[in-house]
Design an enzyme around this catalytic site. Sequence first.
Site, PDB file in Angstrom:
ATOM      1  N   GLU A 146       0.852  -1.188   0.000  1.00 50.23           N
ATOM      2  CA  GLU A 146       0.000   0.000   0.000  1.00 50.23           C
ATOM      3  C   GLU A 146       0.888   1.238   0.000  1.00 50.23           C
ATOM      4  O   GLU A 146       1.711   1.425   0.896  1.00 50.23           O
ATOM      5  CB  GLU A 146      -0.905  -0.017   1.233  1.00 50.23           C
ATOM      6  CG  GLU A 146      -2.066   0.950   1.170  1.00 50.23           C
ATOM      7  CD  GLU A 146      -3.067   0.666   2.270  1.00 50.23           C
ATOM      8  OE1 GLU A 146      -4.264   0.521   1.962  1.00 50.23           O
ATOM      9  OE2 GLU A 146      -2.650   0.565   3.443  1.00 50.23           O
ATOM     10  N   ALA A 148      -0.257   4.681  -0.460  1.00 47.47           N
ATOM     11  CA  ALA A 148      -0.833   5.829   0.232  1.00 47.47           C
ATOM     12  C   ALA A 148      -0.648   5.638   1.736  1.00 47.47           C
ATOM     13  O   ALA A 148      -0.756   4.519   2.251  1.00 47.47           O
ATOM     14  CB  ALA A 148      -2.313   5.976  -0.102  1.00 47.47           C
ATOM     15  N   ASN A 340       3.422   8.956   8.935  1.00 45.16           N
ATOM     16  CA  ASN A 340       4.233   7.986   8.208  1.00 45.16           C
ATOM     17  C   ASN A 340       3.425   6.704   8.057  1.00 45.16           C
ATOM     18  O   ASN A 340       2.455   6.474   8.775  1.00 45.16           O
ATOM     19  CB  ASN A 340       5.531   7.678   8.969  1.00 45.16           C
ATOM     20  CG  ASN A 340       6.426   8.887   9.062  1.00 45.16           C
ATOM     21  OD1 ASN A 340       6.752   9.508   8.062  1.00 45.16           O
ATOM     22  ND2 ASN A 340       6.818   9.251  10.278  1.00 45.16           N
ATOM     23  N   LYS A 341       3.839   5.867   7.107  1.00 45.87           N
ATOM     24  CA  LYS A 341       3.100   4.635   6.856  1.00 45.87           C
ATOM     25  C   LYS A 341       3.141   3.699   8.059  1.00 45.87           C
ATOM     26  O   LYS A 341       2.151   3.065   8.402  1.00 45.87           O
ATOM     27  CB  LYS A 341       3.674   3.919   5.622  1.00 45.87           C
ATOM     28  CG  LYS A 341       2.820   2.754   5.159  1.00 45.87           C
ATOM     29  CD  LYS A 341       1.441   3.206   4.738  1.00 45.87           C
ATOM     30  CE  LYS A 341       0.545   2.053   4.354  1.00 45.87           C
ATOM     31  NZ  LYS A 341      -0.860   2.456   4.182  1.00 45.87           N
ATOM     32  N   VAL A 342       4.290   3.596   8.707  1.00 46.14           N
ATOM     33  CA  VAL A 342       4.440   2.743   9.880  1.00 46.14           C
ATOM     34  C   VAL A 342       4.657   3.632  11.090  1.00 46.14           C
ATOM     35  O   VAL A 342       5.603   4.417  11.128  1.00 46.14           O
ATOM     36  CB  VAL A 342       5.613   1.760   9.718  1.00 46.14           C
ATOM     37  CG1 VAL A 342       5.733   0.887  10.979  1.00 46.14           C
ATOM     38  CG2 VAL A 342       5.428   0.883   8.495  1.00 46.14           C
TER      39      VAL A 342
END
Length: 346
Positions: A146, A148, A340-342
Amino acid sequence: MTATRGQHMADEIRQQPAIFADLLAARDAIADVAAVVAQRRPRFALLAARGSSDHAALYAKYLVETLLQLPAGLASPSTTTLYGAQPDLTDVLLVSVSQSGGSPDLLEVTESARKQGALTVAVTNTADSPLVTAAELSVDVRAGREQAVAATKTYGATLLALYLLVDAVRGGTGEQAADLPDLAEQTLASGREAVDEAVGRYRFLERMVTTARGYSLATAHEAALKLAETSYLSARSYSGADLLHGPVAAVDADTAVLAVASRGRGGAAMREPLEAVAERGADVCAIGSAAQDVPATHRIPVPACAEELAPVLEILPVQQLALGLAQVRGFDPDNPRGLNKVTRTR
């Protein structure tokens, strides 16, 4: 506004029907995990998660309590990571839900629970993650990478994976979910006009309340998060029951209420709280297969399915709405500010 702003999020929303089909085709792997869970006969279930995954875990809590008739709770990771609690978890099922499988607190909770006797299952979109290594069993949600920052396809796939896991534990075959890919396609297509109207209606909105009951409460919580992180709206989510116990006092003509109501007991229970907010002059947008059955000023229909599967479809127009509002307000939902993504917490 650039032509590519929000493109990743738009693409990933559209990918979900195909992801659901792929996940259903891989149901046997989930059933193998479920067979171990059923054999171990847990006396209680705990669900550990953060962010969007926490909303998926809430959905799973309803599934476990209703379909398996087992008590279930949402774990508080900080009791382990900050306070060092080590409760006896013999005969307890711990399901850790994480799209990345990389959150340090969930990893620590899973490792600790396994040492304390729990049967641990990781549900994640990253099959080679530390969380999968830490858990005894794992379920791959198979959504693919993913791009986004705002979770869309991983959230929908996680919901379906959790349903298939719980359904298989009770001896089900997943047949109730067989039509979901087609229904998801219908949802994305048939609700598009109503979503676009809602985008125009709420373009300048600053405050929204999201609400639902039953299985759909997870959708209301996820809706508030998506609107806050992509459009920077002040969005709060409440159970329809809790809404009447105080928060309704803050609802007025300057407040929009996003109400999730699908056919079944949860949707039927939304009539009373929505009558109350309508009387206060709130603009009510109803989303779901029971949208036509509740008081509302705007409606976004969703095809009907089994009530316990409704959140898999309901979230699709919510994601479209969050995307559209972010774009029309000049923001980039692919890269929300400060995110942030993580997210690494302990």
